[in-house]
Design a protein around this motif. Sequence first.
Motif, PDB file in Angstrom:
ATOM      1  N   VAL A 433      47.518  41.619  47.834  1.00  0.00           N
ATOM      2  CA  VAL A 433      46.736  40.648  47.074  1.00  0.00           C
ATOM      3  C   VAL A 433      46.129  41.339  45.855  1.00  0.00           C
ATOM      4  O   VAL A 433      45.475  42.378  45.982  1.00  0.00           O
ATOM      5  N   ALA A 434      46.394  40.774  44.682  1.00  0.00           N
ATOM      6  CA  ALA A 434      45.747  41.232  43.453  1.00  0.00           C
ATOM      7  C   ALA A 434      44.531  40.347  43.198  1.00  0.00           C
ATOM      8  O   ALA A 434      44.587  39.133  43.415  1.00  0.00           O
ATOM      9  N   VAL A 435      43.450  40.942  42.761  1.00  0.00           N
ATOM     10  CA  VAL A 435      42.205  40.206  42.555  1.00  0.00           C
ATOM     11  C   VAL A 435      41.650  40.536  41.181  1.00  0.00           C
ATOM     12  O   VAL A 435      41.458  41.711  40.849  1.00  0.00           O
ATOM     13  N   ASP A 438      36.139  42.685  41.356  1.00  0.00           N
ATOM     14  CA  ASP A 438      36.014  43.902  42.140  1.00  0.00           C
ATOM     15  C   ASP A 438      36.770  43.692  43.455  1.00  0.00           C
ATOM     16  O   ASP A 438      36.581  42.670  44.128  1.00  0.00           O
ATOM     17  N   PRO A 439      37.650  44.626  43.870  1.00  0.00           N
ATOM     18  CA  PRO A 439      38.461  44.427  45.079  1.00  0.00           C
ATOM     19  C   PRO A 439      37.668  44.047  46.319  1.00  0.00           C
ATOM     20  O   PRO A 439      38.123  43.253  47.141  1.00  0.00           O
ATOM     21  N   VAL A 440      36.455  44.592  46.469  1.00  0.00           N
ATOM     22  CA  VAL A 440      35.675  44.314  47.668  1.00  0.00           C
ATOM     23  C   VAL A 440      35.299  42.843  47.764  1.00  0.00           C
ATOM     24  O   VAL A 440      35.045  42.328  48.858  1.00  0.00           O
ATOM     25  N   GLU A 441      35.276  42.141  46.639  1.00  0.00           N
ATOM     26  CA  GLU A 441      34.889  40.728  46.647  1.00  0.00           C
ATOM     27  C   GLU A 441      35.857  39.878  47.455  1.00  0.00           C
ATOM     28  O   GLU A 441      35.482  38.825  47.984  1.00  0.00           O
ATOM     29  N   ALA A 442      37.119  40.307  47.537  1.00  0.00           N
ATOM     30  CA  ALA A 442      38.097  39.616  48.377  1.00  0.00           C
ATOM     31  C   ALA A 442      38.307  40.351  49.689  1.00  0.00           C
ATOM     32  O   ALA A 442      38.435  39.737  50.749  1.00  0.00           O
ATOM     33  N   ASP A 443      38.334  41.673  49.638  1.00  0.00           N
ATOM     34  CA  ASP A 443      38.634  42.482  50.817  1.00  0.00           C
ATOM     35  C   ASP A 443      37.642  42.238  51.945  1.00  0.00           C
ATOM     36  O   ASP A 443      37.994  42.284  53.121  1.00  0.00           O
ATOM     37  N   ALA A 444      36.389  41.975  51.591  1.00  0.00           N
ATOM     38  CA  ALA A 444      35.356  41.774  52.616  1.00  0.00           C
ATOM     39  C   ALA A 444      35.600  40.535  53.460  1.00  0.00           C
ATOM     40  O   ALA A 444      35.102  40.450  54.590  1.00  0.00           O
ATOM     41  N   TRP A 445      36.379  39.572  52.935  1.00  0.00           N
ATOM     42  CA  TRP A 445      36.570  38.308  53.644  1.00  0.00           C
ATOM     43  C   TRP A 445      38.004  38.142  54.152  1.00  0.00           C
ATOM     44  O   TRP A 445      38.284  37.159  54.849  1.00  0.00           O
ATOM     45  N   PHE A 450      46.004  41.672  55.273  1.00  0.00           N
ATOM     46  CA  PHE A 450      46.017  41.707  53.808  1.00  0.00           C
ATOM     47  C   PHE A 450      45.564  43.080  53.326  1.00  0.00           C
ATOM     48  O   PHE A 450      44.756  43.753  53.977  1.00  0.00           O
ATOM     49  N   VAL A 451      46.073  43.456  52.159  1.00  0.00           N
ATOM     50  CA  VAL A 451      45.608  44.671  51.506  1.00  0.00           C
ATOM     51  C   VAL A 451      45.440  44.371  50.019  1.00  0.00           C
ATOM     52  O   VAL A 451      46.286  43.699  49.412  1.00  0.00           O
ATOM     53  N   ILE A 452      44.330  44.803  49.447  1.00  0.00           N
ATOM     54  CA  ILE A 452      44.100  44.604  48.023  1.00  0.00           C
ATOM     55  C   ILE A 452      44.849  45.687  47.258  1.00  0.00           C
ATOM     56  O   ILE A 452      44.696  46.878  47.549  1.00  0.00           O
ATOM     57  N   ARG A 454      46.043  47.469  43.549  1.00  0.00           N
ATOM     58  CA  ARG A 454      45.773  47.636  42.125  1.00  0.00           C
ATOM     59  C   ARG A 454      47.066  47.558  41.311  1.00  0.00           C
ATOM     60  O   ARG A 454      47.014  47.488  40.083  1.00  0.00           O
ATOM     61  N   ASP A 455      48.188  47.578  42.005  1.00  0.00           N
ATOM     62  CA  ASP A 455      49.478  47.388  41.348  1.00  0.00           C
ATOM     63  C   ASP A 455      49.761  45.888  41.312  1.00  0.00           C
ATOM     64  O   ASP A 455      50.468  45.346  42.163  1.00  0.00           O
ATOM     65  N   TRP A 456      49.208  45.229  40.321  1.00  0.00           N
ATOM     66  CA  TRP A 456      49.260  43.777  40.281  1.00  0.00           C
ATOM     67  C   TRP A 456      50.693  43.235  40.228  1.00  0.00           C
ATOM     68  O   TRP A 456      50.975  42.166  40.769  1.00  0.00           O
ATOM     69  N   VAL A 457      51.589  43.945  39.606  1.00  0.00           N
ATOM     70  CA  VAL A 457      52.970  43.461  39.477  1.00  0.00           C
ATOM     71  C   VAL A 457      53.610  43.270  40.849  1.00  0.00           C
ATOM     72  O   VAL A 457      54.403  42.349  41.058  1.00  0.00           O
ATOM     73  N   SER A 458      53.246  44.111  41.806  1.00  0.00           N
ATOM     74  CA  SER A 458      53.859  44.029  43.136  1.00  0.00           C
ATOM     75  C   SER A 458      53.153  43.050  44.056  1.00  0.00           C
ATOM     76  O   SER A 458      53.572  42.872  45.203  1.00  0.00           O
ATOM     77  N   ALA A 459      52.086  42.399  43.582  1.00  0.00           N
ATOM     78  CA  ALA A 459      51.263  41.560  44.454  1.00  0.00           C
ATOM     79  C   ALA A 459      52.017  40.339  44.956  1.00  0.00           C
ATOM     80  O   ALA A 459      52.789  39.710  44.227  1.00  0.00           O
ATOM     81  N   ASP A 460      51.782  39.982  46.225  1.00  0.00           N
ATOM     82  CA  ASP A 460      52.331  38.756  46.801  1.00  0.00           C
ATOM     83  C   ASP A 460      51.470  37.546  46.432  1.00  0.00           C
ATOM     84  O   ASP A 460      51.984  36.433  46.286  1.00  0.00           O
ATOM     85  N   PHE A 461      50.164  37.783  46.298  1.00  0.00           N
ATOM     86  CA  PHE A 461      49.236  36.704  45.964  1.00  0.00           C
ATOM     87  C   PHE A 461      48.277  37.197  44.887  1.00  0.00           C
ATOM     88  O   PHE A 461      48.018  38.390  44.755  1.00  0.00           O
ATOM     89  N   PHE A 462      47.755  36.240  44.152  1.00  0.00           N
ATOM     90  CA  PHE A 462      46.826  36.569  43.067  1.00  0.00           C
ATOM     91  C   PHE A 462      45.622  35.652  43.173  1.00  0.00           C
ATOM     92  O   PHE A 462      45.756  34.426  43.200  1.00  0.00           O
TER      93      PHE A 462
END
Length: 507
Positions: A433-435, A438-445, A450-452, A454-462
Amino acid sequence: MHIALTFGQHGISNDEWVQHTYGRLLLDYYASGLTDMSAFHYKDLYLYGGLFDLIAAALERVLPMNVWDMRHLLSAAFGFAGMIAVYRLARHLLNDTAACIAVALLMLTGAWSGALFTHTKDIPFAACMAWVTWYTTLIVARLPAPPRNLVLKLGVAIGCAFGLRVGAVFGVMVLGLGMLASMALVDGDWRARLAHLGRSLRALLPAAPVALALIALFWPWAAQAPGNLIKALTTFSHVTFAIQTVLDGQVMAITDVPRSYLPIYLAVRLPELALAGLAAALGVALLATRQRPWRQYLPWLTVILAALLPLALAIATRPALYNGIRHFTFLLPPLAVLAAAGWYALWRHARSSRSLAAAFIALCLIGALDPLVALARLHPYHYVNYNRLAGGFEAAVAGRWEADYWSDGVRETTGLLRDHLKGTTRPGEPWRVAVCADPVEADAWLGPEFVITRDWVSADFFISTTHMDCDSVLAGRVIGQVAREGLPLTILKDRRMLTAEQRRLLR
């Protein structure tokens, strides 16, 4: 009731992870017997006081609840304390009716009622500054011999304010100007005035050690060298970041904001009812300058200075500004008191006639109903609201004003992602997941599936807020959104159907 029902609905703000880490490090500093200096080398957080974050880090160890919900509840508790100060101040200057009006105007301001939970640097500081204004108002009217208990309470308030931000210097400046005004109103020659000032300074001296002790406790870096307070003050007056802000549709670097940035944002963030009250207060003030003795207006001077002095200095010095009025949230309490004074003055004239009083009450109810309905429709994202002069919430989402700059909607969006994948076979590796936050804003929930990345191009979800068009950075099929009034605050995109080549080309 608003606080109890809402504190668990908000996401993590952009700075909250580093703030909380700072609080933990300060706690480690004290637990180590003042030998663990990690807190003073963690980013630039040492330039801030740690009052809120230290309390939050301590509560984290004893309260069995989600740490972020706990922080938001604590922030709202500070905000509630600030509203108590506003109520007391308005009641002291006028009466209970004006006090209720002041609190109501503050709650109708989305930049306050919506920020209570997530602006964990700004709301606690604003609350402490409201108490500084309250005690300063009481003391200045009693110079040169204010009661000792008030002086000590002022020391506590100033110490707590500095224990959050060096901007508490505004409170000291207001106190100093109030003392000079009190001196100027003394009957007699310059010797009598100087004697009055000398007695006032001696009476206020007990506040100094109290304030300094609290500053040293909550902001130990400031006490480690005599010039650290000055260093913090000069650093923030010249701070720059490589980020942008928006003003009435014009995107600009934060170092390029015009002098009108803060006044304009105040004008579009305050509800029309508050703006009308401030206009009425200005008219009353102009009329009052013709009436003497002027000393009876001395208590009002501190409130006026608390609201206008920081604004005037911001216009004069033109610091880097962003996020609208966020850094000047502490202006809202004194502005609410002044606006309430304006409305109360109008009411005193209107109540002389029954028909006029009825029309006045109807006008006030209509004026209050409009922002109240807007805030209800935006729940729980009240802080994104703007008044009709700005074009409302719709204009903010359209890019004219700062919208969900704190990415508050990310938490709700993670729930949409989990719901979307419910019943789906989990892949061998976690979904990436690309966010745009700040990554923790999604990772905490999100869970372990899921894994946050930083390689946005490879992200399955945005996941992205629509603020500053960040949602347009990555392509994908929109599978969910957090929207209010039919307008999206946060977008969820599925990128799994894109090939590696498409992901690279459709960034």
